[in-house]
Scaffold this active site. Sequence first.
Site, short mmCIF file in Angstrom:
data_model
loop_
_atom_site.label_atom_id
_atom_site.label_comp_id
_atom_site.label_asym_id
_atom_site.label_seq_id
_atom_site.Cartn_x
_atom_site.Cartn_y
_atom_site.Cartn_z
N GLU A 186 -13.83 -11.15 -13.21
CA GLU A 186 -15.03 -10.55 -13.82
C GLU A 186 -14.79 -9.08 -14.11
O GLU A 186 -14.09 -8.41 -13.34
CB GLU A 186 -16.23 -10.65 -12.86
CG GLU A 186 -16.80 -12.03 -12.75
CD GLU A 186 -17.99 -12.10 -11.78
OE1 GLU A 186 -18.42 -11.06 -11.25
OE2 GLU A 186 -18.46 -13.21 -11.56
N LYS A 238 -15.31 -5.29 -13.90
CA LYS A 238 -15.89 -4.45 -12.86
C LYS A 238 -16.69 -3.35 -13.54
O LYS A 238 -16.15 -2.46 -14.18
CB LYS A 238 -14.79 -3.85 -11.99
CG LYS A 238 -15.33 -3.06 -10.82
CD LYS A 238 -14.20 -2.66 -9.88
CE LYS A 238 -14.72 -2.06 -8.59
NZ LYS A 238 -15.49 -0.85 -8.80
N ARG A 254 -24.95 -0.78 -7.90
CA ARG A 254 -25.11 -2.14 -7.40
C ARG A 254 -26.59 -2.37 -7.10
O ARG A 254 -27.23 -1.50 -6.50
CB ARG A 254 -24.28 -2.30 -6.12
CG ARG A 254 -24.29 -3.69 -5.52
CD ARG A 254 -23.34 -4.59 -6.27
NE ARG A 254 -23.24 -5.91 -5.70
CZ ARG A 254 -22.35 -6.27 -4.79
NH1 ARG A 254 -21.50 -5.39 -4.30
NH2 ARG A 254 -22.29 -7.52 -4.37
N ARG A 301 -27.72 -0.44 -2.98
CA ARG A 301 -26.72 -0.83 -2.00
C ARG A 301 -27.10 -0.40 -0.59
O ARG A 301 -26.71 -1.00 0.40
CB ARG A 301 -25.44 -0.14 -2.43
CG ARG A 301 -24.23 -0.68 -1.81
CD ARG A 301 -23.06 0.13 -2.30
NE ARG A 301 -22.18 0.19 -1.18
CZ ARG A 301 -20.92 -0.14 -1.21
NH1 ARG A 301 -20.35 -0.46 -2.33
NH2 ARG A 301 -20.20 -0.11 -0.13
N GLU A 313 -25.06 -5.42 -11.23
CA GLU A 313 -24.80 -3.99 -11.37
C GLU A 313 -25.64 -3.43 -12.53
O GLU A 313 -25.66 -4.01 -13.61
CB GLU A 313 -23.29 -3.82 -11.65
CG GLU A 313 -22.79 -2.41 -11.65
CD GLU A 313 -22.21 -1.94 -10.31
OE1 GLU A 313 -22.26 -2.69 -9.30
OE2 GLU A 313 -21.72 -0.80 -10.27
N PHE A 332 -24.34 -11.00 -11.53
CA PHE A 332 -23.17 -11.83 -11.24
C PHE A 332 -23.36 -12.78 -10.08
O PHE A 332 -22.46 -13.53 -9.74
CB PHE A 332 -21.89 -11.01 -11.09
CG PHE A 332 -21.99 -9.77 -10.23
CD1 PHE A 332 -22.11 -9.88 -8.85
CD2 PHE A 332 -21.94 -8.51 -10.81
CE1 PHE A 332 -22.18 -8.74 -8.07
CE2 PHE A 332 -22.02 -7.36 -10.02
CZ PHE A 332 -22.14 -7.49 -8.64
N ARG A 336 -16.71 -7.47 3.59
CA ARG A 336 -15.66 -7.38 2.61
C ARG A 336 -14.82 -8.64 2.81
O ARG A 336 -13.81 -8.60 3.49
CB ARG A 336 -14.82 -6.13 2.92
CG ARG A 336 -14.41 -5.33 1.73
CD ARG A 336 -13.79 -4.02 2.15
NE ARG A 336 -14.78 -2.96 2.27
CZ ARG A 336 -15.38 -2.38 1.23
NH1 ARG A 336 -15.07 -2.72 0.01
NH2 ARG A 336 -16.27 -1.44 1.41
N LYS A 372 -10.96 -6.55 -5.57
CA LYS A 372 -11.16 -5.69 -6.74
C LYS A 372 -9.85 -5.03 -7.14
O LYS A 372 -9.00 -4.72 -6.32
CB LYS A 372 -12.22 -4.64 -6.46
CG LYS A 372 -11.89 -3.69 -5.33
CD LYS A 372 -13.07 -2.79 -5.03
CE LYS A 372 -12.72 -1.87 -3.85
NZ LYS A 372 -13.86 -1.24 -3.22
#
Length: 553
Positions: free
Chosen positions: A248, A250, A255, A270, A298, A337, A411, A417
Amino acid sequence: MKGPAPFDELASALEKAKATTSKKEKVATLAEYLKGLAPEEAQVAARLATGKTSERGSKDEAQVGYSTILDSIKEVTGASSKEVSAAYLRHGDLGEVAEELLSSKKAQTLFAEPLTLADVEVASSKLRSSKGSGATARRRAVVKSLILRATPVEGKYLVKALTGEMRTGLVTGLLEEAISQAFSAPREEVARAHMVLGDIGLLAKTVAEGKVGEVRIEPFRPVNFMLAEPMASASEIAEHFEKEVYAEYKYDGVRAQVHRRGGETRVYSRRLEDITTSFPEVVKALSGVKQDFILDGEIVPFAEGRPLPFQLLQRRLRRMEGFAEAAAKAPVNFFAFDILLRGRKELVGMALSERRRQLREILAGAEVPMAGSMVVKSEAEIRSVFDESRALGYEGLVVKDPGSVYTMGKRGSGWVKLKEELDTLDVVIVAAEYGHGKRARVISDYTFAVRDGGELKTVGKAYSGLTDQEIGEMTAKLKKITLKDFGYRRSVTPEVVLEVAFDSIQKSGRHDSGYALRFPRIKRIRTDKSLEDIDTLKRVEEIFSSQKLKIEG
Ligand code: AMP
């Protein structure tokens, strides 16, 4: 019936937990202590034990600056500035300074009622709500009245909690374990509830009430976002997954989690703050959807089919100007997303491929695009989508495993990423200096650090990348959060997060991490990130060894 829980029991439990290096003992000590508390008390105790004085997502912080605390300690103990400075140099911890000076306090306060957890909570709530003119004096009065009634050990933990610097080694994970032990709740259920609630205090209360099994994801109670792990290259990513994945774009923006219940829509950042009023277009763009939902995506400054510089959003977030003006300068698009909840059904436990199908369905009636994405497998394919993303003005890629579940606040290796070739690190400013020449009157040199377990280790100093206006604002901010002023240099509370780019990493004796970034430059101020989000020393070491490999071979 038992009376209200005294604060000194919490202080003793923390003192005991701090004294041992064994994680198991730390957990057992806290569990034993929490066991005896009523749910509301467990909530306050768990929060204080992790150095938090307000609920997550709350804009109202009860945390207090060093100067307020120092003034209160001086007033209560009669210590001089010199004595306080000397004690600080001995301990390097304000809580311990309070303990020492309270022990040698000349005038003892007689007949003071012992502090209870409830007293501390009442004081915290006063601190949270004292704002505007006269707030400093009011806050000082609240802190002083607490310290006045505190024993030395209580004073130590009060100060630690109020500054958010516990240093007991009781990280949130251990406290979570202690909560599960204390109330005999299954560890996994507690962990899951913690992810959903996102707040250790609420978790303790819920578990103590025996309601851990009832915790559900709900609109208007934002959950922590799933995060992506950084990787250095397309080949590393191809090797990591070894299967077809979604690459995807970035997006470089803010966010956001968008929640809907009934007719109402709210947007959260966030940091789980409600930012709805900054982004009415996002609410409007989703007005066609007739179901409840929680979406993840985002918010990107965007016009005529192209992204605009991220900086445009910062003014808007800080509401520096009227909304109409801001919206004209920085129109935005929300790129969705992910979907966490649809109607009343939780989707986080489903595979991403299924969540995306549901997202597509729910967005059918809305003016909200889904993040651009391609199915890829090989290094060459990842590389080519990456280049396409960069050519379109995006930051790189987030590559996702179609089979991965949504892990809140983690994470996970399900998402990785890939930014531009050069790495960046998220670091926190720990010290700062006035500049030279035309910058002699502004604080423009920043020493920054990464995380190493519970400690911060410096890795460099940066003085380029910010605009004059940003430096002006930074100067005011750093003055406000100064811990110690050495004239041209000052140490500051570690809270301003920077994203820094650099050319390479070298070994260096100059910084206490043992490394130094070469040619660091500030890419931007990450107002969306906090101390917990910064990169680690381990990450620095990884980049260092990967570049060594590149150079050597
Ligand atoms: P970073 O801010 O560099 O740590 O990168 C992670 C961030 O990229 C996430 O927290 C999101 O805000 C952002 N992001 C942009 N596009 C996407 C995407 N397609 N999927 C997930 N995260 C994204």
